[in-house]
Design a protein around this motif. Structure first.
Motif, PDB file in Angstrom:
ATOM      1  N   ASP A 102      18.862  14.743  -4.905  1.00 53.87           N
ATOM      2  CA  ASP A 102      17.838  14.446  -5.914  1.00 53.87           C
ATOM      3  C   ASP A 102      16.455  14.547  -5.258  1.00 53.87           C
ATOM      4  O   ASP A 102      16.160  13.813  -4.308  1.00 53.87           O
ATOM      5  N   PRO A 103      15.588  15.455  -5.745  1.00 54.04           N
ATOM      6  CA  PRO A 103      14.302  15.654  -5.058  1.00 54.04           C
ATOM      7  C   PRO A 103      13.430  14.398  -5.045  1.00 54.04           C
ATOM      8  O   PRO A 103      12.808  14.090  -4.037  1.00 54.04           O
ATOM      9  N   TYR A 104      13.407  13.661  -6.165  1.00 52.11           N
ATOM     10  CA  TYR A 104      12.561  12.465  -6.207  1.00 52.11           C
ATOM     11  C   TYR A 104      13.058  11.408  -5.221  1.00 52.11           C
ATOM     12  O   TYR A 104      12.274  10.843  -4.448  1.00 52.11           O
ATOM     13  N   PHE A 105      14.364  11.154  -5.236  1.00 50.76           N
ATOM     14  CA  PHE A 105      14.918  10.138  -4.338  1.00 50.76           C
ATOM     15  C   PHE A 105      14.655  10.511  -2.884  1.00 50.76           C
ATOM     16  O   PHE A 105      14.286   9.664  -2.062  1.00 50.76           O
ATOM     17  N   ASN A 106      14.789  11.802  -2.561  1.00 49.83           N
ATOM     18  CA  ASN A 106      14.566  12.224  -1.181  1.00 49.83           C
ATOM     19  C   ASN A 106      13.100  12.113  -0.786  1.00 49.83           C
ATOM     20  O   ASN A 106      12.779  11.724   0.338  1.00 49.83           O
ATOM     21  N   LYS A 107      12.206  12.439  -1.711  1.00 54.10           N
ATOM     22  CA  LYS A 107      10.778  12.275  -1.425  1.00 54.10           C
ATOM     23  C   LYS A 107      10.461  10.791  -1.172  1.00 54.10           C
ATOM     24  O   LYS A 107       9.706  10.443  -0.264  1.00 54.10           O
ATOM     25  N   LEU A 108      11.082   9.946  -1.994  1.00 55.31           N
ATOM     26  CA  LEU A 108      10.852   8.509  -1.885  1.00 55.31           C
ATOM     27  C   LEU A 108      11.351   7.954  -0.544  1.00 55.31           C
ATOM     28  O   LEU A 108      10.634   7.216   0.138  1.00 55.31           O
ATOM     29  N   ARG A 148       0.833  -1.195   0.000  1.00 49.57           N
ATOM     30  CA  ARG A 148       0.000   0.000   0.000  1.00 49.57           C
ATOM     31  C   ARG A 148       0.875   1.254   0.000  1.00 49.57           C
ATOM     32  O   ARG A 148       0.665   2.174  -0.795  1.00 49.57           O
ATOM     33  N   VAL A 149       1.869   1.274   0.901  1.00 49.42           N
ATOM     34  CA  VAL A 149       2.788   2.423   0.958  1.00 49.42           C
ATOM     35  C   VAL A 149       3.487   2.582  -0.384  1.00 49.42           C
ATOM     36  O   VAL A 149       3.604   3.679  -0.933  1.00 49.42           O
ATOM     37  N   PHE A 150       3.954   1.440  -0.926  1.00 48.45           N
ATOM     38  CA  PHE A 150       4.677   1.464  -2.191  1.00 48.45           C
ATOM     39  C   PHE A 150       3.816   2.040  -3.312  1.00 48.45           C
ATOM     40  O   PHE A 150       4.259   2.884  -4.096  1.00 48.45           O
ATOM     41  N   ALA A 151       2.537   1.593  -3.362  1.00 45.08           N
ATOM     42  CA  ALA A 151       1.648   2.028  -4.443  1.00 45.08           C
ATOM     43  C   ALA A 151       1.376   3.531  -4.364  1.00 45.08           C
ATOM     44  O   ALA A 151       1.194   4.193  -5.395  1.00 45.08           O
ATOM     45  N   LYS A 152       1.359   4.079  -3.148  1.00 48.01           N
ATOM     46  CA  LYS A 152       1.044   5.503  -2.985  1.00 48.01           C
ATOM     47  C   LYS A 152       2.227   6.409  -3.314  1.00 48.01           C
ATOM     48  O   LYS A 152       2.031   7.606  -3.559  1.00 48.01           O
ATOM     49  N   LEU A 153       3.428   5.880  -3.278  1.00 43.25           N
ATOM     50  CA  LEU A 153       4.599   6.724  -3.562  1.00 43.25           C
ATOM     51  C   LEU A 153       4.618   7.072  -5.052  1.00 43.25           C
ATOM     52  O   LEU A 153       4.245   6.253  -5.895  1.00 43.25           O
ATOM     53  N   LYS A 159      11.103   2.683  -8.898  1.00 46.44           N
ATOM     54  CA  LYS A 159      10.742   3.071  -7.541  1.00 46.44           C
ATOM     55  C   LYS A 159      11.219   2.001  -6.555  1.00 46.44           C
ATOM     56  O   LYS A 159      11.870   2.302  -5.543  1.00 46.44           O
ATOM     57  N   CYS A 160      10.912   0.741  -6.867  1.00 43.97           N
ATOM     58  CA  CYS A 160      11.310  -0.370  -6.003  1.00 43.97           C
ATOM     59  C   CYS A 160      12.830  -0.460  -5.881  1.00 43.97           C
ATOM     60  O   CYS A 160      13.368  -0.695  -4.795  1.00 43.97           O
ATOM     61  N   THR A 161      13.518  -0.252  -6.994  1.00 40.78           N
ATOM     62  CA  THR A 161      14.978  -0.345  -6.983  1.00 40.78           C
ATOM     63  C   THR A 161      15.583   0.746  -6.098  1.00 40.78           C
ATOM     64  O   THR A 161      16.528   0.491  -5.339  1.00 40.78           O
ATOM     65  N   LEU A 162      15.033   1.960  -6.173  1.00 43.65           N
ATOM     66  CA  LEU A 162      15.577   3.039  -5.348  1.00 43.65           C
ATOM     67  C   LEU A 162      15.320   2.777  -3.861  1.00 43.65           C
ATOM     68  O   LEU A 162      16.161   3.090  -3.013  1.00 43.65           O
ATOM     69  N   ILE A 163      14.179   2.173  -3.529  1.00 43.22           N
ATOM     70  CA  ILE A 163      13.919   1.806  -2.130  1.00 43.22           C
ATOM     71  C   ILE A 163      14.905   0.727  -1.691  1.00 43.22           C
ATOM     72  O   ILE A 163      15.437   0.761  -0.582  1.00 43.22           O
ATOM     73  N   SER A 164      15.172  -0.222  -2.591  1.00 37.54           N
ATOM     74  CA  SER A 164      16.148  -1.271  -2.301  1.00 37.54           C
ATOM     75  C   SER A 164      17.535  -0.666  -2.048  1.00 37.54           C
ATOM     76  O   SER A 164      18.247  -1.071  -1.128  1.00 37.54           O
TER      77      SER A 164
END
Lengths: 243, 243
Positions: free
Chosen positions: B215-221, A231-236, B173-178
């Motif tokens: 990086d604004p996107y990475f920081n928001k993430l 859910r968190v992932f989908a909202k980002l 998105k998933c890769t940056l969280i990883s």
């Protein structure tokens, strides 16, 4: 392999261990890796073990069969520091015996890692990690936890959540999520999980809780965590620098 | 150390690499670990590298300086399979040169791991992992991604999210969280991150995106993910078997 975690929090101690052992991928078995030495009202010492199973079992057997000796043992050491030193020396004794018997080498790692924690009346709670070389380190306020075995998969969630002032139930929740992440990504770590929570200064009888695949709380947690993450992932948001 | 991830998805390929290298903890530097070989409209081949920096740099330099040779090179191999084999053979060539020069041993690991992916006109997209021994494996539908380097911290989130039909922006998105989880728990992996997304069959010029600490996107993430995790964690119930 193995995954064990222990935490020293303001309000007490947490110990958790998986129970999968393997010699190669085709020889998998279930062994308890949590070993409790207790004299209710007086002392609690908990060992978590990782590494060569023959070595860790020998160390624990020797520690246990010497409890009635007059010499130094886990029931008469004055401090947890001395308990950690005793575990370290017993690891060295077992490995030295292997060396003298010509057992070492042969491409096998005979090393063992232990976590040693608990409380002896007159002291506060303490928690140590004992290396295969027999030396050891103790937690401090900045780093209140130790892991041994397959520690990497489950480390990020602990780093995000656990501080010294985390409560025991919260720490237990975080630890089970850490185990879930590890078990999903690594075959060599498996259920059941043994978990022991000890309230500081209680000297109450220690009752490890065994968590199996049909444990309702653990299953609710895994499901809730997995769904929550998605859910968190989908909202980002997606990156604006892609298309 | 290093952390690199690559994914082969239905709609294209994703490549990502950190840029920290270290020889001991007191010799840390920033090196690009993503190497792009492209002929827009014809072929794209991307290499990600981990392991001994002298070895990986030698391999990439040799591959690049041979692009004009008549012999087999990355611009004339007929398939991605042949490209992976060429990378593997070049790794073996470099290590064999070390061996003949007496460089090997000395307690240093001269090995290198590569991920090799891309698309050559006439083929679909393909993705390979090349081992230090020069042999290699290819992704399949069940396992659409490879990691090299410090792979364990960031594996659980990929295992939970990524399937072959995951979209490229979601995979990014998933890769940056990883990467965020890995960077938080391991000093040897560090920013900036290089990320390249390639839409299947486009043969468009490949434009790696560099993600730095501001990086604004990475920081928001990172912020959104951290807060989201803590929110999900807080909402999950405590165990009823504790008090």
């Amino acid at each position: 392999m193995t995954y064990c975690v222990a935490m020293r929090l303001d309000t007490g101690l947490l110990f958790a261990s998986d129970s999968r052992t393997n010699a190669g991928v085709d020889h998998i078995a279930t062994f308890r890796k949590m070993h409790v030495f207790e004299q209710p009202g007086k002392r609690l010492i908990v060992l978590l073990s990782a590494g060569n199973l023959a070595t860790t079992q020998s160390v624990v057997s020797l520690l246990r069969q010497r409890l009635d000796d007059d010499a130094v043992n886990l029931y008469n050491v004055a401090t947890l520091y001395d308990a950690a030193a005793l575990v370290g020396n017993t690891v060295k004794e077992v490995v030295a015996r292997y060396a003298s018997e010509g057992t070492l080498g042969q491409g096998v790692d005979f090393g063992a890692n232990f976590i040693v924690g608990g409380q002896i009346r007159g002291e506060t709670t303490r928690l140590f990690q004992v290396y295969p070389q027999g030396n050891f380190i103790e937690t401090c306020e900045d780093t209140p936890y130790f892991q041994i075995g397959e520690s990497k998969y489950g480390k990020p969630i602990i780093d995000r959540v656990v501080r010294s002032d985390t409560s025991l139930p919260e720490a237990a929740k975080c630890t089970l999520i850490s185990f879930d992440s590890t078990i999903r990504s690594n075959l060599s770590v498996g259920l059941p999980i043994d978990m022991l929570l000890y309230g500081a200064d209680t000297f109450a009888p220690a009752a490890p809780h065994r968590i199996d695949g049909d444990d309702p709380y653990f299953n609710k947690l895994r499901r809730g965590w997995g769904e929550g993450l998605r859910r968190v992932f989908a909202k980002l948001p997606d990156a604006d620098w892609f298309e």
